[in-house]
Design a protein around this motif. Structure first.
Motif, PDB file in Angstrom:
ATOM      1  N   SER A  58       0.835  -1.203   0.000  1.00 47.76           N
ATOM      2  CA  SER A  58       0.000   0.000   0.000  1.00 47.76           C
ATOM      3  C   SER A  58       0.868   1.251   0.000  1.00 47.76           C
ATOM      4  N   THR A 211      -3.945   0.055  -2.702  1.00 47.63           N
ATOM      5  CA  THR A 211      -3.591  -1.143  -1.943  1.00 47.63           C
ATOM      6  C   THR A 211      -3.724  -2.357  -2.849  1.00 47.63           C
ATOM      7  N   ILE A 305      -0.319   3.495   7.524  1.00 52.02           N
ATOM      8  CA  ILE A 305      -0.138   2.260   6.757  1.00 52.02           C
ATOM      9  C   ILE A 305       0.767   1.376   7.606  1.00 52.02           C
TER      10      ILE A 305
END
Length: 367
Positions: A58, A211, A305
């Motif tokens: 991601s 992602t 993330i």
């Protein structure tokens, strides 16, 4: 904050929704005229019971360039993890490929284990189209993707695109089956470019990212049940069942003491805007409030993330505060301590609301 601020004030509380498992054909194409809907209920995209698991890569596509609010922390410090929200900054595209023909590009490492076989891969991308500029929605369904060491290839959305507009912003999520591409490209640094996202400054703020979720088989790994769900739902602010989104995943067969993890992709989550949470309840009665060191249980979608509260992989750029984009993986093992046939995932919205796009779950299965 994001695109949901004005919509949610008008909508009020979003009804609690429990979804049954439905698996559409992974490669089913949708006619171009039917490609966009303002709301897409969550459905199961892929599931399998196999020796192997789930991994993901991601990154966000846009970050701060300079401060616009007198109260804002310096942009450089926000990228390192300081508090800050996208509406306090002028936002600008991240560009790592040095290619003059792309206006944004970011990379992230995909950690497919050596010797594994990719069984399914899906790329998700989304952003806000209206900030200091207005991006055309016609470009929502296309990005450029480069496998490790490879050249860009166009990837086209193969299913309905979630796309919702209001007076302040213009939000979407698209996705595509990229299984053949990931089987060929394998582990390493993947690059996604030309993600349709607006730059500039507004009260709503800019946000966007991508992602890549990958299911794999590996004979030396435990037998696991893996499940990928997606949709495009706005989460309203508020407390209780009337302001929640609920996804129920059944047929797990997880034994007592099983290990597991859950990944979530969400848009427009502001760091410090409290109220967003995820509660997981097993049919055994075990209930947990999901959270970790980087994602407090009452500010879960806070522009990170991470995986189990730590940086998940190498990224370029590797901003800690991603200013409106979340792609986090959480430990589910505490919810599975008594075993589970089903798990109920209940999401609630932060004080200004946000969008929910992806849920993927991996649990140990009985041998």
């Amino acid at each position: 904050m994001g695109s949901s601020r004005r919509i949610l004030a008008a909508l009020g509380l979003l009804s609690c929704l429990t979804l049954s498992a439905h698996v559409p054909s992974a490669g089913a194409a949708v006619p171009a005229a039917a490609r966009e809907m303002p709301r897409i209920p969550f459905t199961q995209r892929y599931q399998a019971v196999q020796h192997g698991g789930l991994v993901r890569a991601s990154n966000s596509a846009i970050s701060c360039r300079r401060e616009e609010s007198p109260q804002a922390e310096p942009c450089a410090e926000v990228k390192k993890g300081a508090a800050g929200t996208n509406g306090d900054f002028e936002m600008f595209y991240d560009e790592v490929d040095k290619d003059p023909d792309t206006y944004n590009s970011t990379r992230a490492e995909l950690k497919v284990p050596q010797g594994a076989k990719v069984s399914y891969a899906r790329l998700y991308w989304g952003g806000n189209l209206r900030v200091g500029e207005q991006k055309p929605s016609e470009d929502n369904g296309r990005v450029l993707v480069a496998e490790p060491g490879g050249a860009y290839k166009p990837v086209i959305a193969d299913t309905v695109i979630g796309h919702r507009t209001d007076a302040g912003s213009d939000a979407y999520q698209a996705s595509a089956d990229v299984t053949p591409l990931v089987r060929k490209g394998g582990a390493g640094m993947w690059t996604v470019a030309q993600l349709n996202v607006a730059m500039g400054h507004s009260e709503v703020g800019a946000w966007g990212g991508w992602t890549l979720v990958v299911a794999y088989e590996h004979p030396q790994e435990p037998l696991r049940r893996i499940s990928l769900w997606d949709g495009f739902e706005s989460l309203a602010a508020g407390a209780g069942d009337a302001a929640a989104e609920t996804v129920e995943i059944a047929g797990l067969g997880a034994p007592p003491g099983a290990a597991g993890k859950a990944g979530v992709v969400a848009y427009d989550g502001d760091r410090g805007a409290l109220g967003d949470s995820l509660t997981v309840t097993a049919d055994s009665g075990r209930r947990i409030n999901v959270g970790d060191a980087e994602n407090p249980f009452n500010d879960l979608m806070n522009s990170t993330i991470t995986e189990f509260g730590r940086p998940s992989s190498v990224r370029q750029p590797e901003n800690i505060n991603n200013l409106g984009y979340d792609a986090d993986v959480f430990d589910l093992s505490p919810a599975l301590s008594g075993g589970a046939h089903s798990l109920n995932f209940k999401f609630t919205g932060e004080s200004q609301g946000q969008f929910l796009g992806v849920l993927f779950v991996q649990t140990d299965a009985r041998r």
